[in-house]
Write a protein that holds these residues in place. Structure first.
Motif, mmCIF file in Angstrom:
data_model
loop_
_atom_site.group_PDB
_atom_site.id
_atom_site.type_symbol
_atom_site.label_atom_id
_atom_site.label_comp_id
_atom_site.label_asym_id
_atom_site.label_seq_id
_atom_site.Cartn_x
_atom_site.Cartn_y
_atom_site.Cartn_z
ATOM 1 N N LEU A 88 -3.845 4.876 -9.131
ATOM 2 C CA LEU A 88 -3.670 6.064 -8.298
ATOM 3 C C LEU A 88 -4.018 5.781 -6.839
ATOM 4 N N PHE A 89 -5.046 4.957 -6.601
ATOM 5 C CA PHE A 89 -5.387 4.580 -5.225
ATOM 6 C C PHE A 89 -4.267 3.761 -4.581
ATOM 7 N N VAL A 90 -3.687 2.839 -5.346
ATOM 8 C CA VAL A 90 -2.576 2.040 -4.818
ATOM 9 C C VAL A 90 -1.374 2.941 -4.522
ATOM 10 N N ALA A 91 -1.088 3.860 -5.435
ATOM 11 C CA ALA A 91 0.025 4.789 -5.224
ATOM 12 C C ALA A 91 -0.232 5.662 -4.000
ATOM 13 N N ALA A 92 -1.476 6.056 -3.772
ATOM 14 C CA ALA A 92 -1.811 6.851 -2.588
ATOM 15 C C ALA A 92 -1.588 6.031 -1.323
ATOM 16 N N GLY A 93 -1.941 4.763 -1.366
ATOM 17 C CA GLY A 93 -1.693 3.904 -0.215
ATOM 18 C C GLY A 93 -0.216 3.773 0.086
ATOM 19 N N LEU A 94 0.577 3.649 -0.970
ATOM 20 C CA LEU A 94 2.024 3.566 -0.774
ATOM 21 C C LEU A 94 2.600 4.890 -0.273
ATOM 22 N N ALA A 95 2.067 5.985 -0.796
ATOM 23 C CA ALA A 95 2.532 7.304 -0.337
ATOM 24 C C ALA A 95 2.161 7.523 1.124
ATOM 25 N N GLY A 96 1.051 6.929 1.557
ATOM 26 C CA GLY A 96 0.635 7.064 2.947
ATOM 27 C C GLY A 96 1.563 6.368 3.926
ATOM 28 N N LEU A 97 2.376 5.451 3.420
ATOM 29 C CA LEU A 97 3.341 4.774 4.291
ATOM 30 C C LEU A 97 4.479 5.694 4.691
ATOM 31 N N ARG A 98 4.674 6.743 3.927
ATOM 32 C CA ARG A 98 5.736 7.702 4.227
ATOM 33 C C ARG A 98 5.219 8.677 5.291
ATOM 34 N N SER A 99 5.988 8.856 6.322
ATOM 35 C CA SER A 99 5.541 9.748 7.393
ATOM 36 C C SER A 99 5.913 11.196 7.070
ATOM 37 N N GLY A 100 5.217 12.081 7.699
ATOM 38 C CA GLY A 100 5.511 13.494 7.525
ATOM 39 C C GLY A 100 4.613 14.153 6.502
ATOM 40 N N PRO A 101 4.872 15.433 6.257
ATOM 41 C CA PRO A 101 4.007 16.197 5.356
ATOM 42 C C PRO A 101 4.100 15.748 3.899
ATOM 43 N N THR A 102 5.255 15.232 3.464
ATOM 44 C CA THR A 102 5.347 14.814 2.057
ATOM 45 C C THR A 102 4.434 13.636 1.774
ATOM 46 N N GLY A 103 4.318 12.719 2.720
ATOM 47 C CA GLY A 103 3.407 11.588 2.538
ATOM 48 C C GLY A 103 1.964 12.043 2.498
ATOM 49 N N ALA A 104 1.591 12.952 3.375
ATOM 50 C CA ALA A 104 0.215 13.450 3.425
ATOM 51 C C ALA A 104 -0.153 14.209 2.163
ATOM 52 N N VAL A 105 0.782 15.018 1.667
ATOM 53 C CA VAL A 105 0.523 15.771 0.437
ATOM 54 C C VAL A 105 0.405 14.818 -0.744
#
Length: 140
Positions: A88-105
């Protein structure tokens, strides 16, 4: 590996791995992390953190190697919870690469779920027994 086995063995001999000592150390580390949040010296806190994780992994492996079948079963559940949280931490790091509100959520949701995965593995490891022990003997 050998270095941390020696460190863990000497820490156990002198009583440094007792619950009160470990809890106090963690609380002091958290307070230092908060107090040094704007300081460039905050990165120095990674040294004791990584050493503590290495000692914990060493003790975990030693408990697994020395444990009986039930202890190994319980420790596997705890390890599964840790691996799920790591994923889940790795997936969060990958999600953080996406810009905008969807990445933050996505980061927020994944980081919120990670401690739950650890606690689920810990709870199952502590509370659950092996299936062969749950089955009543025949004729009873």
């Amino acid at each position: 590996g050998a270095l941390f086995r020696r460190v863990a063995a000497s820490a156990m001999r002198i009583g440094s791995l007792r619950p009160v000592t470990v809890s106090t150390t963690v609380i002091v580390g958290a307070a230092l992390s908060i107090a040094l949040r704007t300081s460039p010296r905050r990165s120095l806190l990674w040294i004791p953190y990584v050493a503590g994780v290495a000692i914990a992994i060493t003790c975990f492996r030693a408990s697994y190697d020395a444990g009986d079948t039930d202890a190994k079963y319980r420790l596997r559940w705890i390890a599964r919870g840790g691996l799920a949280a790591l994923g889940l931490f790795v997936a969060a790091g990958l999600a953080g690469l996406r810009s905008g509100p969807t990445g933050a959520v996505g980061v927020f949701i994944l980081l919120t779920l990670a401690p739950g995965a650890i606690l689920l593995g810990l709870g199952l490891g502590v509370l659950q027994r092996r299936r062969s022990e749950n089955v009543a003997p025949e004729g009873s």
